[in-house]
Scaffold this motif. Structure first.
Motif, PDB file in Angstrom:
ATOM      1  N   THR A 228      11.063  -2.290 -12.882  1.00 54.21           N
ATOM      2  CA  THR A 228      12.198  -1.451 -12.471  1.00 54.21           C
ATOM      3  C   THR A 228      13.131  -2.151 -11.493  1.00 54.21           C
ATOM      4  N   GLY A 229      12.672  -3.253 -10.916  1.00 56.24           N
ATOM      5  CA  GLY A 229      13.466  -3.941  -9.899  1.00 56.24           C
ATOM      6  C   GLY A 229      13.413  -3.259  -8.541  1.00 56.24           C
ATOM      7  N   LEU A 230      12.533  -2.285  -8.387  1.00 54.95           N
ATOM      8  CA  LEU A 230      12.461  -1.521  -7.139  1.00 54.95           C
ATOM      9  C   LEU A 230      12.123  -2.421  -5.948  1.00 54.95           C
ATOM     10  N   TYR A 231      11.338  -3.462  -6.195  1.00 53.12           N
ATOM     11  CA  TYR A 231      10.925  -4.365  -5.119  1.00 53.12           C
ATOM     12  C   TYR A 231      12.113  -4.995  -4.406  1.00 53.12           C
ATOM     13  N   GLN A 232      13.233  -5.151  -5.116  1.00 51.54           N
ATOM     14  CA  GLN A 232      14.412  -5.811  -4.548  1.00 51.54           C
ATOM     15  C   GLN A 232      14.999  -5.044  -3.372  1.00 51.54           C
ATOM     16  N   TYR A 233      14.645  -3.787  -3.257  1.00 51.07           N
ATOM     17  CA  TYR A 233      15.213  -2.934  -2.207  1.00 51.07           C
ATOM     18  C   TYR A 233      14.183  -2.599  -1.130  1.00 51.07           C
ATOM     19  N   MET A 234      13.070  -3.334  -1.139  1.00 55.68           N
ATOM     20  CA  MET A 234      12.066  -3.226  -0.090  1.00 55.68           C
ATOM     21  C   MET A 234      12.340  -4.296   0.955  1.00 55.68           C
ATOM     22  N   PRO A 235      12.014  -4.061   2.221  1.00 53.12           N
ATOM     23  CA  PRO A 235      12.325  -5.032   3.275  1.00 53.12           C
ATOM     24  C   PRO A 235      11.802  -6.437   2.986  1.00 53.12           C
ATOM     25  N   LEU A 236      12.710  -7.412   3.029  1.00 55.35           N
ATOM     26  CA  LEU A 236      12.397  -8.841   2.878  1.00 55.35           C
ATOM     27  C   LEU A 236      11.681  -9.183   1.573  1.00 55.35           C
ATOM     28  N   MET A 237      11.849  -8.348   0.545  1.00 58.00           N
ATOM     29  CA  MET A 237      11.168  -8.604  -0.726  1.00 58.00           C
ATOM     30  C   MET A 237      12.119  -8.936  -1.869  1.00 58.00           C
ATOM     31  N   ALA A 238      13.408  -8.922  -1.627  1.00 57.96           N
ATOM     32  CA  ALA A 238      14.374  -9.109  -2.713  1.00 57.96           C
ATOM     33  C   ALA A 238      14.184 -10.432  -3.447  1.00 57.96           C
ATOM     34  N   ASP A 239      13.784 -11.482  -2.730  1.00 53.86           N
ATOM     35  CA  ASP A 239      13.624 -12.812  -3.343  1.00 53.86           C
ATOM     36  C   ASP A 239      12.158 -13.166  -3.579  1.00 53.86           C
ATOM     37  N   GLN A 240      11.311 -12.155  -3.662  1.00 56.59           N
ATOM     38  CA  GLN A 240       9.877 -12.412  -3.759  1.00 56.59           C
ATOM     39  C   GLN A 240       9.282 -12.042  -5.120  1.00 56.59           C
ATOM     40  N   ARG A 241      10.082 -12.069  -6.149  1.00 53.52           N
ATOM     41  CA  ARG A 241       9.550 -11.742  -7.477  1.00 53.52           C
ATOM     42  C   ARG A 241       8.393 -12.676  -7.860  1.00 53.52           C
ATOM     43  N   ALA A 242       8.571 -13.961  -7.596  1.00 54.79           N
ATOM     44  CA  ALA A 242       7.531 -14.937  -7.966  1.00 54.79           C
ATOM     45  C   ALA A 242       6.221 -14.632  -7.238  1.00 54.79           C
ATOM     46  N   ALA A 243       6.313 -14.249  -5.973  1.00 52.55           N
ATOM     47  CA  ALA A 243       5.108 -13.921  -5.203  1.00 52.55           C
ATOM     48  C   ALA A 243       4.403 -12.703  -5.779  1.00 52.55           C
ATOM     49  N   LEU A 244       5.185 -11.700  -6.162  1.00 50.82           N
ATOM     50  CA  LEU A 244       4.609 -10.491  -6.745  1.00 50.82           C
ATOM     51  C   LEU A 244       3.995 -10.793  -8.112  1.00 50.82           C
TER      52      LEU A 244
END
Length: 407
Positions: A223-239
């Motif tokens: 959903t891309g919801l992670y992008q709107y969590m604090p300091l997580m917008a650029d952390q797709r690879a980590a997730l």
């Protein structure tokens, strides 16, 4: 559906509902307590909804507390227990995507349940155990499906945190989010920025500690919801790395944040502290996770910790570090680590057999930075086994350290 074996918490609360009903009003157990009972899960809270207005509820009981009177919630105190009892209500005008601009008390159970987030949470139950299901929540419970009540976008515009609750329930209950609800999260994900960090953090922690966190994480990613969590917008690879780990389950909030810091490449004390401060975690958690991340790095590099590292980490943070190391594939025997820690000469700096007063009494130092430096050297010497934790031997060592600093 009629539940014939009700948990003790419901039986204890029964007199409260019966008192309300005896006065001519409706009263039901509602929400998560009904859902969890059907699923056979332990109860955390018992919530009650009623057609009685707040003033009417207060008139029926000797002891009440106005915990949220503007929203119709009164805490009824009965036999040492507190029961949050909320008047049926409708809400409107969610301009901030968090709170209703207007709350209207109503007498209709259906009007109250239709404003709830998901069908599995829009269940009510009578004292007889009869479940009232107006939105097909029982079918969704049976199928393991998470579905918004009514139009999903409307529910998310009422409270954008419900999107985080969706991915959290997917993890906690191992449920699938049905397509229309999932699409509404995708379409409205940016609204999460309207929500207080503290509220988002609670849902995020529950997701990471769920029985099937990968299910919630996949929904968060898709959903891309992670992008709107604090300091997580650029952390797709980590997730994605988190999702790809072999089957894992964490048991503490501290281990969840330690693993997240590790996978997002936050390995230094400064970066861990900055990350957790933005998420508004407690100072105690920041201290614990910082120590655990440092210990985790030592476990990865050396497979064990030195005596000084064990002492600095502490057993609780060491346990956290090893739990996360196990998830990452380089965990050690917890029993062995605990035994090594237990074998340390001391486990707290206050256990040191001498203190600053002793140094002054024996005229080894004068008040100031030198005193702290000598005590620190004594502490390291005891921890590493260089000197036994005995006053006489420590004073001799302290004298040697002090003399070396004076020469």
């Amino acid at each position: 559906m009629i539940l014939t074996q009700l948990p003790a918490a419901f039986e204890a609360a029964r007199p409260v509902l019966e008192t309300i009903e005896a006065a001519g009003y409706e009263a039901y157990f509602v929400g998560g307590c009904v859902r969890d009972t059907i699923l056979g899960k332990p109860l955390h809270d018992v919530d009650i909804a009623t057609s009685a207005f707040p003033a009417e509820v207060k008139g029926l009981f000797k002891r009440t507390v106005d915990t949220g009177i503007e929203h119709g919630t009164v805490m009824i105190l009965d036999h040492g227990n507190g029961y949050e009892t909320t008047t049926f209500r409708t809400e409107s005008g969610y301009q901030d995507f968090r709170r209703p601009d207007q709350v209207t008390f109503v007498r209709s159970l259906k009007e109250d349940l239709k404003r709830r987030d998901f069908t599995i949470n829009a269940l009510a139950m009578k004292t007889t155990g009869e479940v009232i299901d107006l939105f097909d929540g029982l079918s969704d419970l049976k199928a393991g499906v998470l579905r918004a009540v009514g139009v999903a976008e409307d529910r998310f515009h009422e409270d954008a945190l419900r999107m985080m609750r969706a991915v959290r329930f997917a993890s906690q209950l191992d449920f699938k989010i049905e397509p229309a609800t999932l699409q509404a999260v995708t379409d409205n994900a940016a609204l999460l920025t309207k929500i207080a960090v503290e509220r988002t953090r609670v849902e995020w922690e529950k997701l990471l500690l769920g029985q099937t966190p990968v299910r919630g994480l996949n929904a968060l990613l898709s959903t891309g919801l992670y992008q709107y969590m604090p300091l997580m917008a650029d952390q797709r690879a980590a997730l994605e790395r988190l999702v790809a780990l072999p089957a894992w389950q964490l048991t503490t909030v501290e281990s969840a944040w330690t693993l997240l810091c590790w996978l997002t490449q936050r390995r230094s004390v400064a970066s861990v502290r900055q990350f957790l401060k933005v998420w508004k975690t407690s100072n105690d958690l920041i201290t614990h996770v910082t120590a655990a991340v440092v210990a985790l790095a030592a476990l990865q590099a050396n497979g064990q910790l030195t005596s000084q590292e064990n002492f600095d980490t502490g057993l609780d943070a060491l346990t956290t570090a090893n739990q996360v190391a196990t998830v990452l594939g380089f965990g050690q025997s917890q029993a062995k680590l605990a035994a090594v820690y237990a074998a340390l000469p001391i486990h707290d700096k206050h256990e040191l057999a001498i203190n600053g007063g002793d140094l002054l009494k024996h005229q080894l130092v004068t008040p100031g930075p030198a005193m702290g430096q000598v005590l620190a050297a004594c502490l390291r010497a005891v921890i590493t086994g260089q000197v036994s934790n005995e006053p006489a031997k420590l004073l001799d060592f302290a004298r040697m350290v002090a003399d070396s600093k004076n020469n």
